[in-house]
Design a protein around this motif. Structure first.
Motif, PDB file in Angstrom:
ATOM      1  N   ILE A 133      23.184 -36.734 -61.585  1.00  0.00           N
ATOM      2  CA  ILE A 133      23.106 -36.801 -63.049  1.00  0.00           C
ATOM      3  C   ILE A 133      24.506 -36.917 -63.648  1.00  0.00           C
ATOM      4  N   GLU A 134      25.426 -36.112 -63.144  1.00  0.00           N
ATOM      5  CA  GLU A 134      26.806 -36.151 -63.661  1.00  0.00           C
ATOM      6  C   GLU A 134      27.449 -37.512 -63.391  1.00  0.00           C
ATOM      7  N   LEU A 170      14.934 -34.372 -63.398  1.00  0.00           N
ATOM      8  CA  LEU A 170      14.941 -32.902 -63.531  1.00  0.00           C
ATOM      9  C   LEU A 170      13.560 -32.313 -63.284  1.00  0.00           C
ATOM     10  N   ALA A 227      21.019 -33.036 -57.115  1.00  0.00           N
ATOM     11  CA  ALA A 227      20.462 -33.674 -58.315  1.00  0.00           C
ATOM     12  C   ALA A 227      21.452 -33.588 -59.471  1.00  0.00           C
ATOM     13  N   GLU A 228      22.091 -32.453 -59.622  1.00  0.00           N
ATOM     14  CA  GLU A 228      23.076 -32.301 -60.698  1.00  0.00           C
ATOM     15  C   GLU A 228      24.251 -33.250 -60.512  1.00  0.00           C
ATOM     16  N   ALA A 229      24.650 -33.455 -59.252  1.00  0.00           N
ATOM     17  CA  ALA A 229      25.768 -34.362 -58.977  1.00  0.00           C
ATOM     18  C   ALA A 229      25.408 -35.807 -59.348  1.00  0.00           C
ATOM     19  N   GLU A 288      22.122 -28.724 -56.466  1.00  0.00           N
ATOM     20  CA  GLU A 288      23.439 -29.313 -56.687  1.00  0.00           C
ATOM     21  C   GLU A 288      23.445 -30.822 -56.504  1.00  0.00           C
ATOM     22  N   LYS A 307      16.397 -39.327 -66.749  1.00  0.00           N
ATOM     23  CA  LYS A 307      17.003 -38.017 -66.502  1.00  0.00           C
ATOM     24  C   LYS A 307      15.933 -36.925 -66.505  1.00  0.00           C
ATOM     25  N   GLU A 312      15.775 -30.605 -57.986  1.00  0.00           N
ATOM     26  CA  GLU A 312      16.629 -29.532 -58.486  1.00  0.00           C
ATOM     27  C   GLU A 312      17.729 -29.267 -57.468  1.00  0.00           C
TER      28      GLU A 312
END
Length: 360
Positions: A216-217, A204, A212-214, A210, A200, A208
């Motif tokens: 990770i989630e 990061l 990458a965040e998706a 949305e 993770k 970076e």
């Protein structure tokens, strides 16, 4: 029309072949030979090297097509009939499972066809037996090489790179396999969960936004507990195909009928009614051949309202070493004729010593 041709690739030395001419297509050659194109492709793909697989049509470099023999007895160069070797099973007609001998490397190719869109993924995976408990549950370690190719090249989009980076959390993966060779559970959930912290941070640091965040989630949802992780990777083609559970007891005629589920669509199981059988004699390469062939079972609500059921096919061929009963090669083709046809093809083949050395 039929030739026996000698080239450096040893597989072609063992079979009857057709020499591909300029302008030949799969359909045209099948008509010329008087066979179905699907059957011509299927038999060739069972025995050919993985780089010579026939997909929608012949590859540009393909020189020879492997043909099914016309007779059960194959003639040697001296004209002497090759004696068929009968396979050896346990007393209860069970196909033995001897996983203690498994410590191998395999090359894998997945082909996904949705309508006219075709995607081919290639990778290498190692399989190592580790231990067995008193209940005959076996522990295996599965590892994946870092090099993965999609449509012949390394991933070059952010989404592809992120997907592969997030998937690194799984490996090495330790799984539990029952006495029939079927994958049933994950063993090292805690190791995988701890590994996620490092991966993770690497995501990061490099990515970076949305997307990458998706990812990770999505990964953290899968890692919530051991059950969610098992559900998340239940559609893994390698695990589902390689650990299929073929080491069962067969009838005296070496076959039985069975129902098989397969994740043709991700996270959704498709059911097939198949005939599962073992060839009573070793094949030309002295391998044991196990086949699963059958049709799709349409469980949708549409049939209740008079709609014609969807049709599909499931065809799998497993080739096992006749001494160790370990898998050397698998070819699987699974399809459903929806409004937009869907097909998955899986080829798994044992890496030879010279291939392993060249990659090390």
């Amino acid at each position: 029309m039929y030739h026996l041709e000698k080239i450096e690739t040893s597989e072609y030395d063992k079979h009857q072949t057709y020499k591909v001419r300029k302008g030949d297509t799969l359909q045209a050659v099948a008509r010329e030979l008087g066979v179905e194109a699907q059957e011509l492709r299927r038999y060739h793909n069972i025995y050919c090297p993985i780089q010579d697989l026939i997909e929608a049509d012949f590859k540009n470099h393909l020189e020879l097509v492997i043909l099914a023999p016309e007779k059960k007895e194959v003639k040697t160069n001296e004209g002497i009939a090759r004696k068929l070797k009968k396979i050896s099973l346990a007393n209860d007609f069970r196909l033995p499972f001897l996983p203690e001998r498994i410590n191998e490397n395999y090359k894998i190719q997945y082909t996904s066809e949705v309508g006219d869109e075709i995607d081919i993924t290639e990778m290498k995976i190692s399989v190592k037996w580790l231990a067995v408990d008193n209940n005959r549950y076996h522990l295996f370690e599965i590892d994946r090489a870092s090099e993965i190719y999609i449509n012949g090249k390394a991933p070059d989009t952010m989404m592809s790179e992120l997907a592969l980076k997030a998937a690194e959390v799984l490996y090495p993966l330790k799984i539990v396999v029952n006495e029939y060779g079927k994958w049933i559970d994950i063993h090292n959930y805690n190791e995988i969960e701890n590994r996620w912290g490092r991966i993770k941070r690497e995501i990061l640091d490099y990515y970076e936004g949305e997307v990458a965040e998706a990812y990770i989630e999505h990964t953290e949802n899968a890692l919530e507990n051991s059950e969610t992780l098992l559900a998340s990777i239940s559609s893994d083609y390698f695990l589902r195909v390689f650990f299929n559970g073929i080491h069962l007891g067969y009838t005296s005629d070496y076959s039985f009928k069975n129902e098989i589920s397969f994740p043709l669509e991700k996270e959704e199981e498709s059911m097939f009614k198949v005939q599962q059988k073992i060839a009573q004699h070793l094949d030309d390469s002295d391998l044991i051949k196990v086949e699963q062939k059958g049709d799709y079972i349409d469980l949708s609500d549409g049939i209740q309202y008079g709609y014609a059921p969807w049709k599909g096919n499931y065809n799998a061929a497993f080739f096992l070493n006749s001494d160790s009963y370990c898998i050397e090669k698998i070819n699987l083709e699974c399809s459903i004729e929806y409004d937009e046809p869907l097909k998955i093809t899986v080829h798994i083949e044992l890496l030879q010593e010279d291939e392993i050395k060249s990659n090390s």
